[in-house]
Structures are given as C-alpha cells and as structure tokens.
Design a protein around this motif. Sequence first.
Motif, mmCIF file in Angstrom:
data_model
loop_
_atom_site.group_PDB
_atom_site.id
_atom_site.type_symbol
_atom_site.label_atom_id
_atom_site.label_comp_id
_atom_site.label_asym_id
_atom_site.label_seq_id
_atom_site.Cartn_x
_atom_site.Cartn_y
_atom_site.Cartn_z
ATOM 1 N N LYS A 2 36.192 39.195 37.482
ATOM 2 C CA LYS A 2 36.443 39.964 36.273
ATOM 3 C C LYS A 2 37.911 39.744 35.908
ATOM 4 N N LEU A 3 38.163 39.383 34.666
ATOM 5 C CA LEU A 3 39.517 39.111 34.214
ATOM 6 C C LEU A 3 40.051 40.293 33.422
ATOM 7 N N MET A 4 41.238 40.724 33.780
ATOM 8 C CA MET A 4 41.921 41.807 33.067
ATOM 9 C C MET A 4 43.287 41.275 32.616
ATOM 10 N N GLY A 5 43.772 41.759 31.482
ATOM 11 C CA GLY A 5 45.098 41.395 31.012
ATOM 12 C C GLY A 5 45.141 40.184 30.101
ATOM 13 N N GLU A 30 39.041 29.681 33.443
ATOM 14 C CA GLU A 30 39.095 29.350 34.875
ATOM 15 C C GLU A 30 39.136 30.604 35.732
ATOM 16 N N LEU A 31 39.926 31.592 35.309
ATOM 17 C CA LEU A 31 40.031 32.824 36.086
ATOM 18 C C LEU A 31 38.716 33.594 36.079
ATOM 19 N N GLU A 32 38.031 33.626 34.941
ATOM 20 C CA GLU A 32 36.747 34.321 34.871
ATOM 21 C C GLU A 32 35.681 33.623 35.706
ATOM 22 N N VAL A 67 51.630 35.464 35.512
ATOM 23 C CA VAL A 67 51.733 36.032 36.852
ATOM 24 C C VAL A 67 50.444 36.829 37.072
ATOM 25 N N VAL A 68 49.647 36.392 38.036
ATOM 26 C CA VAL A 68 48.301 36.916 38.216
ATOM 27 C C VAL A 68 48.157 37.568 39.595
ATOM 28 N N ALA A 69 47.704 38.810 39.585
ATOM 29 C CA ALA A 69 47.402 39.535 40.825
ATOM 30 C C ALA A 69 45.888 39.465 41.059
ATOM 31 N N GLY A 75 36.786 41.462 43.247
ATOM 32 C CA GLY A 75 36.549 40.337 42.355
ATOM 33 C C GLY A 75 37.286 40.460 41.031
ATOM 34 N N ILE A 76 38.565 40.874 41.093
ATOM 35 C CA ILE A 76 39.353 41.075 39.876
ATOM 36 C C ILE A 76 40.575 40.175 39.892
ATOM 37 N N ALA A 77 40.819 39.528 38.751
ATOM 38 C CA ALA A 77 42.058 38.787 38.504
ATOM 39 C C ALA A 77 42.768 39.521 37.367
ATOM 40 N N LEU A 78 43.992 39.960 37.605
ATOM 41 C CA LEU A 78 44.759 40.706 36.618
ATOM 42 C C LEU A 78 45.969 39.896 36.188
ATOM 43 N N ILE A 79 46.038 39.555 34.907
ATOM 44 C CA ILE A 79 47.238 38.908 34.381
ATOM 45 C C ILE A 79 48.270 40.019 34.254
ATOM 46 N N ASP A 80 49.159 40.055 35.230
ATOM 47 C CA ASP A 80 50.143 41.130 35.349
ATOM 48 C C ASP A 80 51.236 41.001 34.303
ATOM 49 N N THR A 81 51.823 39.811 34.212
ATOM 50 C CA THR A 81 52.863 39.556 33.221
ATOM 51 C C THR A 81 52.761 38.108 32.748
ATOM 52 N N VAL A 82 53.370 37.883 31.613
ATOM 53 C CA VAL A 82 53.522 36.531 31.083
ATOM 54 C C VAL A 82 55.005 36.375 30.833
ATOM 55 N N GLN A 83 55.565 35.288 31.317
ATOM 56 C CA GLN A 83 57.010 35.122 31.212
ATOM 57 C C GLN A 83 57.349 33.700 30.796
ATOM 58 N N PRO A 84 58.511 33.536 30.194
ATOM 59 C CA PRO A 84 58.942 32.172 29.878
ATOM 60 C C PRO A 84 59.059 31.364 31.161
#
Length: 99
Positions: A2-5, A30-32, A67-69, A75-84
């Motif tokens: 499951k993809l979050m973020g 890909e993450l899903e 940045v993915v936790a 079964g969770i992938a969380l896009i925590d932050t997006v950074q340059p």
Amino acid sequence: MKLMGAPKLFAAAAGASLAARGACAALCAELEAGDWACVDDVTSSFPRAGWSKNRAVIAVDDALDAVVAFNFERGIALIDTVQPAKASTPAAARRRRSA
C-alpha cells in the motif's frame, strides 16, 4: 504494498519536466507493486538507493529524491519527504559518485 504519500511526490514534481513527472508515476507504480519483506528486498529492487534513519533515499530523477519509510509487517510504503537531490543524505551522495 500500500502506497501512502504519493500526492507529496507529485506536488514536488508539479513544476518539473514531463520526464520528471513520468519518473514520479513510475516510482509510485514500483512501490505499489512491490512485495518486500525486509530492507534487503528493497535494496535488491533499488540498488542505487541510499539509506538514512531507516528510510530509503530513492532518486526520482536528477533533481528529486524521495525518502521512503517501509512498514514490512503491514505492507506499507510511505513517501515521507521529497527533497532536492543536492540536499540528499551523505549515503545518497556516495551513491551518485560511484555511478
């Protein structure tokens, strides 16, 4: 998984090129589709990813890193932050130099 973020990722890429937005969509797909049980499984799928504070730093394109936790038990992938990309962790910087 499951993809979050994902909205966070797409918002960061909104002003970027069409290719960058496509790269965001590909990463989300890909993450899903991923079925990972541990960090080693993720590393096998993303061998150029760096790791910082138990999170994968995955290059989306030359300008952005996601940045993915992961919570493997749920079964969770969380896009925590997006950074340059230039603000990435030292591990990500080593990854780019070795390429």
